[in-house]
Design a protein around this motif. Structure first.
Motif, mmCIF file in Angstrom:
data_model
loop_
_atom_site.group_PDB
_atom_site.id
_atom_site.type_symbol
_atom_site.label_atom_id
_atom_site.label_comp_id
_atom_site.label_asym_id
_atom_site.label_seq_id
_atom_site.Cartn_x
_atom_site.Cartn_y
_atom_site.Cartn_z
ATOM 1 N N VAL A 1 0.864 -1.174 0.000
ATOM 2 C CA VAL A 1 0.000 0.000 0.000
ATOM 3 C C VAL A 1 0.904 1.229 0.000
ATOM 4 O O VAL A 1 1.801 1.338 0.837
ATOM 5 C CB VAL A 1 -0.924 0.040 1.248
ATOM 6 C CG1 VAL A 1 -1.798 1.291 1.224
ATOM 7 C CG2 VAL A 1 -1.788 -1.212 1.325
ATOM 8 N N THR A 2 0.681 2.119 -0.978
ATOM 9 C CA THR A 2 1.454 3.358 -1.055
ATOM 10 C C THR A 2 0.535 4.526 -0.719
ATOM 11 O O THR A 2 -0.518 4.676 -1.345
ATOM 12 C CB THR A 2 2.032 3.528 -2.469
ATOM 13 O OG1 THR A 2 2.769 2.346 -2.795
ATOM 14 C CG2 THR A 2 2.944 4.743 -2.546
ATOM 15 N N LEU A 3 0.920 5.316 0.274
ATOM 16 C CA LEU A 3 0.049 6.383 0.768
ATOM 17 C C LEU A 3 0.522 7.741 0.273
ATOM 18 O O LEU A 3 1.716 8.053 0.313
ATOM 19 C CB LEU A 3 0.057 6.393 2.300
ATOM 20 C CG LEU A 3 -0.320 5.086 3.001
ATOM 21 C CD1 LEU A 3 -0.090 5.221 4.508
ATOM 22 C CD2 LEU A 3 -1.768 4.729 2.723
ATOM 23 N N MET A 4 -0.406 8.577 -0.198
ATOM 24 C CA MET A 4 -0.078 9.946 -0.588
ATOM 25 C C MET A 4 -0.998 10.909 0.138
ATOM 26 O O MET A 4 -2.222 10.856 -0.036
ATOM 27 C CB MET A 4 -0.265 10.133 -2.100
ATOM 28 C CG MET A 4 0.824 9.472 -2.932
ATOM 29 S SD MET A 4 0.604 9.834 -4.688
ATOM 30 C CE MET A 4 1.559 11.332 -4.866
ATOM 31 N N ASP A 5 -0.419 11.750 0.974
ATOM 32 C CA ASP A 5 -1.155 12.845 1.619
ATOM 33 C C ASP A 5 -0.136 13.699 2.353
ATOM 34 O O ASP A 5 0.340 13.339 3.423
ATOM 35 C CB ASP A 5 -2.218 12.318 2.586
ATOM 36 C CG ASP A 5 -3.177 13.422 3.022
ATOM 37 O OD1 ASP A 5 -2.725 14.587 3.137
ATOM 38 O OD2 ASP A 5 -4.366 13.138 3.244
ATOM 39 N N ASP A 6 0.220 14.827 1.743
ATOM 40 C CA ASP A 6 1.276 15.673 2.310
ATOM 41 C C ASP A 6 0.756 16.689 3.319
ATOM 42 O O ASP A 6 1.522 17.507 3.826
ATOM 43 C CB ASP A 6 2.019 16.411 1.182
ATOM 44 C CG ASP A 6 2.881 15.456 0.366
ATOM 45 O OD1 ASP A 6 3.088 14.318 0.843
ATOM 46 O OD2 ASP A 6 3.337 15.840 -0.728
ATOM 47 N N ASN A 7 -0.549 16.659 3.603
ATOM 48 C CA ASN A 7 -1.064 17.595 4.600
ATOM 49 C C ASN A 7 -0.442 17.297 5.953
ATOM 50 O O ASN A 7 -0.294 16.128 6.334
ATOM 51 C CB ASN A 7 -2.581 17.468 4.717
ATOM 52 C CG ASN A 7 -3.272 18.039 3.508
ATOM 53 O OD1 ASN A 7 -3.078 19.204 3.169
ATOM 54 N ND2 ASN A 7 -4.052 17.207 2.827
ATOM 55 N N LEU A 8 -0.066 18.372 6.673
ATOM 56 C CA LEU A 8 0.473 18.164 8.008
ATOM 57 C C LEU A 8 -0.671 17.782 8.941
ATOM 58 O O LEU A 8 -1.793 18.255 8.802
ATOM 59 C CB LEU A 8 1.157 19.442 8.513
ATOM 60 C CG LEU A 8 2.436 19.823 7.773
ATOM 61 C CD1 LEU A 8 2.989 21.133 8.313
ATOM 62 C CD2 LEU A 8 3.487 18.716 7.886
ATOM 63 N N VAL A 9 -0.353 16.907 9.888
ATOM 64 C CA VAL A 9 -1.376 16.474 10.841
ATOM 65 C C VAL A 9 -1.770 17.659 11.718
ATOM 66 O O VAL A 9 -0.911 18.381 12.218
ATOM 67 C CB VAL A 9 -0.845 15.324 11.718
ATOM 68 C CG1 VAL A 9 -1.868 14.937 12.775
ATOM 69 C CG2 VAL A 9 -0.477 14.124 10.862
ATOM 70 N N ASN A 10 -3.065 17.890 11.852
ATOM 71 C CA ASN A 10 -3.545 18.904 12.787
ATOM 72 C C ASN A 10 -4.763 18.357 13.530
ATOM 73 O O ASN A 10 -5.158 17.207 13.308
ATOM 74 C CB ASN A 10 -3.880 20.205 12.041
ATOM 75 C CG ASN A 10 -4.907 19.961 10.941
ATOM 76 O OD1 ASN A 10 -5.714 19.023 11.026
ATOM 77 N ND2 ASN A 10 -4.868 20.783 9.907
ATOM 78 N N GLU A 11 -5.323 19.173 14.393
ATOM 79 C CA GLU A 11 -6.481 18.750 15.193
ATOM 80 C C GLU A 11 -7.562 18.119 14.314
ATOM 81 O O GLU A 11 -8.150 17.104 14.651
ATOM 82 C CB GLU A 11 -7.089 19.971 15.894
ATOM 83 C CG GLU A 11 -6.311 20.452 17.093
ATOM 84 C CD GLU A 11 -6.555 19.582 18.313
ATOM 85 O OE1 GLU A 11 -7.728 19.247 18.561
ATOM 86 O OE2 GLU A 11 -5.575 19.242 18.997
ATOM 87 N N GLU A 12 -7.786 18.761 13.162
ATOM 88 C CA GLU A 12 -8.885 18.334 12.299
ATOM 89 C C GLU A 12 -8.656 16.941 11.719
ATOM 90 O O GLU A 12 -9.589 16.168 11.563
ATOM 91 C CB GLU A 12 -9.055 19.356 11.176
ATOM 92 C CG GLU A 12 -10.459 19.425 10.627
ATOM 93 C CD GLU A 12 -10.517 20.366 9.441
ATOM 94 O OE1 GLU A 12 -10.971 19.920 8.372
ATOM 95 O OE2 GLU A 12 -10.096 21.537 9.582
ATOM 96 N N SER A 13 -7.371 16.638 11.419
ATOM 97 C CA SER A 13 -7.119 15.334 10.802
ATOM 98 C C SER A 13 -7.343 14.180 11.786
ATOM 99 O O SER A 13 -7.429 13.033 11.381
ATOM 100 C CB SER A 13 -5.723 15.270 10.184
ATOM 101 O OG SER A 13 -4.796 16.048 10.861
ATOM 102 N N LEU A 14 -7.449 14.520 13.080
ATOM 103 C CA LEU A 14 -7.684 13.457 14.056
ATOM 104 C C LEU A 14 -9.109 12.920 13.961
ATOM 105 O O LEU A 14 -9.385 11.773 14.300
ATOM 106 C CB LEU A 14 -7.461 13.975 15.481
ATOM 107 C CG LEU A 14 -6.071 14.496 15.805
ATOM 108 C CD1 LEU A 14 -6.015 14.953 17.252
ATOM 109 C CD2 LEU A 14 -5.051 13.398 15.575
ATOM 110 N N ASN A 15 -10.013 13.793 13.485
ATOM 111 C CA ASN A 15 -11.409 13.395 13.432
ATOM 112 C C ASN A 15 -11.584 12.162 12.553
ATOM 113 O O ASN A 15 -11.122 12.113 11.429
ATOM 114 C CB ASN A 15 -12.240 14.559 12.877
ATOM 115 C CG ASN A 15 -13.692 14.178 12.749
ATOM 116 O OD1 ASN A 15 -14.333 13.858 13.737
ATOM 117 N ND2 ASN A 15 -14.192 14.175 11.520
ATOM 118 N N ALA A 16 -12.302 11.185 13.077
ATOM 119 C CA ALA A 16 -12.615 9.965 12.325
ATOM 120 C C ALA A 16 -11.375 9.194 11.877
ATOM 121 O O ALA A 16 -11.454 8.337 11.017
ATOM 122 C CB ALA A 16 -13.503 10.273 11.113
ATOM 123 N N ASN A 17 -10.220 9.516 12.434
ATOM 124 C CA ASN A 17 -9.004 8.804 12.036
ATOM 125 C C ASN A 17 -8.367 8.130 13.244
ATOM 126 O O ASN A 17 -7.848 8.797 14.134
ATOM 127 C CB ASN A 17 -8.016 9.777 11.392
ATOM 128 C CG ASN A 17 -6.874 9.063 10.702
ATOM 129 O OD1 ASN A 17 -6.493 7.958 11.101
ATOM 130 N ND2 ASN A 17 -6.335 9.683 9.676
#
Lengths: 322, 631
Positions: free
Chosen positions: A58-74
């Motif tokens: 599995v190769t993952l692409m997502d360069d967004n930096l982790v922030n409060e919002e990315s924690l939601n549902a993850n």
């Protein structure tokens, strides 16, 4: 088949699922390479499912930096700022996913998906775009279609308590069990471009309203240069304007798309975790089917709406007009 | 956060939730609950983690094998949601500490269980405690989620559930026709006889040798003299069960009039004179201390569990596995029970079942397949569990908001039915003839002179009614009860009663008697009307008694349809349910109905699924419900 046996370790680990789809399907899975971009809740669920199923990589692409919002549902990101500060979503999720199944190679690919060359996609058997823009989805789908090998192409999007999956398997052959007989079947999938440009008028009335509503949202985001989730109730007049134009252009009444549905889609910007689990589950099941060549695949859209509880597939292609 | 999300959050954050089961569905459910904002979750599971769980129970790692599922699941979820309260119980939900008062503290109970027995138990406690229950199950790509709210929707037991299939004794002992019969014979008779409790009743010889020998002589065959060579002993057993017993059975011509005659198999026909010389190392091979990994396969050069072994290979495995039990696991002999995770036991049972299958002309099966049948292994994938967990949380939130009009039962289908892969159906009202939630009396046909109280307790009260700590009364006379607080005299009395026939009890139970059967933990009480009957059909009624009343006859079905319709006219009739039930029956759903109703009659050829209690995917019930519901 290809003659290679599953190892004893694989047989023990995958025992229960081999009982569902057989050893040959499992062997094909272990050799498949999956590219995933845009890692929010639904895609997180999808990744978990295919890593557990035992795909090759599995190769993952997502360069967004982790922030409060990315924690939601993850659930792949531990909520420890010290641990995630400065890291991208793909990097953090990669670490967690590796842990789920040591037999799957999980890695991160940096950069922008839409600028990748056609050759880049040749390494993969499956490409999944989560929450992509209209332009990205079209461009990547076209590149996949140019390759001599078949790359299965999927998009997924969740808003409020609704989800959409699009599937393009090009010309796809599979075997279907009819009673005791095995029947060879073939399906022809339209490209993403074709599937979203089908004239609305001939599409049967019972078709999920979400198909039309999502096209309106796509155009809105494209026109306004918005990313997924960058919208609010303030945008409703603009969205309704676009709906009006599209309905007129397609000679259908505006009642075709309920305003309340569009309102839900632009205001419910936070993913609803149960819907992520459901849509991510269906998507993984479809990818497993396509890779293993077992079972009838979904053609070519899937919609789930928690409000009525239905999970429906819609076959939307130019066949309506011909 | 927008208003809609807030509305979703408030009842969720204040809710106290009980999850039963931390397995396939449980792991997914605990994760989705935590992500959805649930703050107070209690989770019960008695199981420990096994390697075969790791492909889908994603909260567990290889290093967790052997640890409590509930505890490890809790710790794993707290890593991504550290500030919520999760309490884990490594215990059986049927334990007395989980009583009605325990259940009353919760706003909703969510089941992710793998067996009918525990599901029924939880259903009763939820009814007694008046706590809503969201129930679920998956098999392969199929799944279902249902909502059970006392007085509003049907309870889990309003519709009969297919109980695990039992087979007529003589099919197993004398006339097997399917591989599953050979498995049951190998597992429940032969394995139990050789390695289990010697004092247990066992039909292994009774029928086959009725004419030939007395039971005393045959028992001696299974006794191993202290100095007897293990291989010789193994061959003696082999020749007895696969050779001599078959020959003895063949003597009864009547049995084989309309049946294919089995072939006796003796070890000398298939095996070389002495194996010990060839495999001299057998008894001192690479010794490991872990019993569950002892295996005869490496000794015989067998690697692939999916490979089909021939008669010779099966015979070698039979002898080698038996030798290994005596060489490596002697201490356990006498109290072993078959366990699907016991490698050597699986090998022995596979080999024995295959040799028997060969004898009866039944196709042989691989170890992998045999293990699935013997262990009633549930086919399971992560995706269905994840989907079902999502559906459970959606229903749980509706329950917490008391949004009764929106409750749905949802079915996950493998093949779309009218375009739907996820099909919601409006839940049904309680069945007025349900013995669990409506207290309707049951009827028991039984031979009151021949059947013992023990038969009634084991076959009806425990197996059929699913009671855990039963108490049986006839009028004012207490015939039987179970509990910690009984004195010795009472226990002795009850034990004596167990061995008496019903008509010989201190308060004789005869035709027309009414029994009251209660489970104090489940707070369930039901009445049984006893009807005496002389004869029972051994094939169709192998239990020698017939319980009815909760099983709806077709006529009853029709009646409840009219009741249900009258009632539903006054309750709000949701549009989408009409949508589902109006059924513009495409070819798929039509064929589905046919297939399912066949299934309902339990005549499918698919033996694995018959035995699989998770197979109560209940689609057949949906169909009958639809009929009941549609105006």
């Amino acid at each position: 088949m290809d003659g290679e046996e599953l190892t004893a370790q694989e047989t023990a680990l995958y025992d229960r699922q081999i009982r569902v789809w057989g050893a040959n399907a499992q062997r094909r899975l272990t050799k498949s390479h999956i590219l995933v971009s845009g890692i929010k809740g639904t895609v997180t669920e999808f990744c978990k499912n295919i890593v557990l199923a035992g795909v090759g990589s599995v190769t993952l692409m997502d360069d967004n930096l982790v922030n409060e919002e990315s924690l939601n549902a993850n659930f792949l990101i531990p909520p420890d700022e010290n641990a995630y500060r400065g890291k991208t979503v793909a990097e953090i999720c990669c670490d967690s996913l590796k842990d789920f199944n040591p037999m799957v190679l999980v890695s991160v690919e940096k950069g922008d998906l839409s600028t990748r060359s056609t050759e880049f996609f040749e390494k993969f058997d499956v490409v999944v775009i989560g929450y992509g823009s209209l332009a990205t989805k079209k461009a990547v789908n076209e590149k996949c279609r140019k390759l001599s090998k078949r790359v299965a192409f999927y998009t997924v999007d969740c808003r409020d308590s609704c989800g959409e999956i699009f599937v393009d398997l090009q010309d796809y052959k599979y075997t279907k069990k009819k009673l005791e007989e095995k029947v060879e079947c073939e399906l022809n999938f339209p490209s993403f471009q074709e599937a979203v440009s089908v004239p609305w008028k001939p599409i049967p009335r019972r078709t999920a309203k979400l198909y039309f509503a999502m096209r309106v949202i796509e155009v809105f985001e494209e026109n306004e240069g918005r990313k997924h989730g960058e919208c609010s109730l303030l945008d409703l007049p603009t969205v309704l304007e676009i709906k009006k134009k599209l309905c007129e252009a397609n000679s259908v009444s505006e009642s075709h798309i309920p305003d309340s549905l569009l309102e839900r889609l632009i205001t419910g910007t936070i993913e609803f975790p149960p819907v992520c689990a459901i849509v991510g589950g269906i998507l993984a099941q479809e990818v497993i089917k396509a890779v293993s060549g077992k079972g009838e695949p979904l053609k070519n859209f899937f919609y789930y709406d928690a409000q009525d509880g239905k999970g429906v597939m819609e076959d939307i292609s130019n066949s309506f007009t011909s | 956060m927008d208003t809609q999300q807030q509305q979703q959050q408030s009842p969720v954050q204040g809710a106290k939730v009980l999850m039963v089961g931390a397995g396939g569905i449980g792991c997914e459910l605990l994760k989705t609950l935590a992500l959805s904002g649930f703050h107070d979750i209690h989770i019960i599971d008695m199981d420990t983690i096994e390697v075969s769980n790791l492909n889908r129970q994603f909260l567990f790692r290889r290093s967790h094998v052997g640890l409590s599922k509930a505890k490890v699941a809790r710790d794993a979820v707290l890593r991504f949601r550290p500030h919520i309260n999760i309490r884990s119980y490594h215990a059986n939900v049927k334990n007395p500490e989980f009583d009605v008062d325990f259940f009353k503290q919760f706003d909703v109970v969510l089941n992710g269980l793998d067996n009918l027995d525990a599901r029924r138990h939880v259903n009763r406690l939820c009814l007694a405690a008046d706590v809503p229950l969201v129930e679920s199950g998956t098999t392969g790509f199929l799944g279902q989620v249902t909502v059970h709210v006392k007085g509003k929707t049907e309870c889990y037991e309003c519709q009969t559930k297919p109980t695990p299939k039992t087979y007529p004794v003589c099919t197993i002992t004398s006339t097997p026709t399917k591989f599953v019969h050979c498995i049951v014979w190998a597992k429940d008779l032969l394995f139990a006889k050789l390695f289990g409790d010697k004092n247990q009743d066992n039909d292994l010889n009774v029928r086959a040798n009725k004419a030939a020998t007395t039971s005393k002589e045959t028992d001696d065959v299974f006794e191993r003299a202290e100095d007897e060579d293990i291989e010789q002993y193994g061959r003696k057993i082999y020749d007895h069960v696969f050779g001599y017993n078959i020959e003895a059975a063949l003597a009864n011509e009547e049995t084989w009039k309309n049946r294919r005659r089995p072939r006796p198999i003796y070890s000398k026909e298939v095996l070389p004179e002495s194996l010990t010389q060839k495999n001299g190392s057998a008894q001192n091979c690479s010794a490991t201390d872990d019993d569950s990994t002892v295996s005869s396969m490496p000794l015989l050069g067998l690697k692939n569990p999916q490979e089909l072994w021939g008669l010779t290979q099966n015979s070698l495995v039979f002898i080698e596995a038996l030798k290994l039990f005596f060489a490596k696991r002697k201490k356990e002999i006498g109290h072993l029970t078959f366990d699907k995770d016991d490698q050597l036991a699986v090998e022995f049972v596979t080999a024995a079942a295959n040799i028997r299958a060969e004898s009866f002309g039944i196709p042989l099966h691989s170890l992998f397949e045999a293990k699935g049948i013997a262990g009633n292994i549930v086919h399971a994938v992560a995706t269905t569990n994840a989907i079902v967990a999502g559906l459970i949380v959606i229903e749980a939130i509706k329950v917490l908001k008391k949004d009764a009009d929106k409750y749905r039962m949802t079915y996950c289908l493998e093949h779309p039915s009218r375009k739907m892969l996820l099909m919601p159906v409006e839940p049904f009202e309680p069945n007025p003839s349900c013995y669990v939630c409506s207290k309707t009396p049951l009827v028991l046909e039984i031979n009151t002179q021949k059947s013992k109280l023990r038969d009634l307790v084991d076959k009806i009260v425990k197996a059929k009614l699913g009671m855990n700590l039963p108490m049986i009364m006839h009028g004012a006379s207490l015939l039987y009860e179970v509990g910690d607080d009984l004195d010795d005299i009472m226990v002795a009395n009850y034990n004596a009663n167990l061995e008496k026939s019903l008509s010989e009890l201190p308060s004789p139970v005869i035709n027309g008697s009414i029994l009251t059967v209660e489970d104090l933990q489940q707070e369930l009480s039901c009445k049984i009307n006893v009807k005496h009957r002389e004869e029972f059909d051994e094939e169709k009624e192998p239990e020698g008694m017939v319980l009815s009343g909760w099983t709806q006859s077709p006529a009853l079905n029709g009646e409840s349809a009219s009741t249900s319709n009258n009632e539903s006219a006054s309750t709000s009739n949701n549009e989408s349910a009409v949508d589902v039930t109006e059924s513009s029956s495409g070819p798929e759903i039509a064929s589905k109905k046919r297939r399912l109703s066949d299934n309902d009659k339990r005549e499918t050829e698919n033996v694995e699924s018959e035995d699989d209690d998770l197979m109560e995917i209940e689609n057949p019930i949906t169909v009958s419900k639809k009929k009941r519901r549609v105006a």
